[in-house]
Scaffold this motif. Structure first.
Motif: not given
Length: 148
Positions: A22-34, A111-117
């Motif tokens: 569920x945590x990984x799914x939340x990361x995927x959803x946040x990335x899709x939204x971004x 590659x760095x995949x952290x948000x805002x990079x």
């Protein structure tokens, strides 16, 4: 008594596995939204779904790679399908239906995949199996070099 402890251990392990999923799914959803917000497209249904699992090596370690699918609309009248690939909680690849005619944008492992990079992007056109080779630096010398 031993059977009860074994059952309890199995239930705990399954619960922790589900929570991590569920945590990984939340990361995927946040990335899709971004991604949709940055590309000015609409994420339809505000959902994302697991569509594939496979084992792959990332940064020298064997990891479970998950592919999540999502739907977007470019103009509110169409529906196109995109994908995100995650290794652990890190996004390692993105397939977007709005880059050309089915082109895929991929962020390669490591590659760095952290948000805002800033994210290096390589576009693979339809029909290509590999990204284009990097351009080699031009040799400006007109005379051949001799070994010293």
């Amino acid at each position: 008594m031993t059977g009860e402890w074994t059952f309890l251990l199995i239930v705990v392990v399954l619960g922790l596995t589900w929570l991590e999923h569920m945590r990984v799914r939340d990361v995927a959803l946040a990335e899709a939204r971004r991604l949709c917000q940055s590309q000015q497209v609409q994420l339809l249904d505000e959902t994302i779904g697991l569509s594939a699992l496979r084992l792959r090596r990332h940064d020298g370690r064997l990891r479970v790679e998950k592919r999540y699918g999502f739907d977007v609309s470019l103009d509110g009248q169409d529906r196109r399908h995109g994908h995100l690939w995650l290794a652990g909680r890190r996004v390692i690849g993105i397939s977007t239906p709005w880059h050309g005619d089915g082109a895929t944008v991929i962020d390669f492992p490591g590659t760095a995949m952290a948000p805002r990079q800033p994210r290096p992007e390589i576009v693979i056109e339809p029909g290509q199996t590999r990204p284009p080779a990097p351009a080699e630096p031009a040799d400006n010398s007109s005379s051949p070099r001799r070994p010293t």
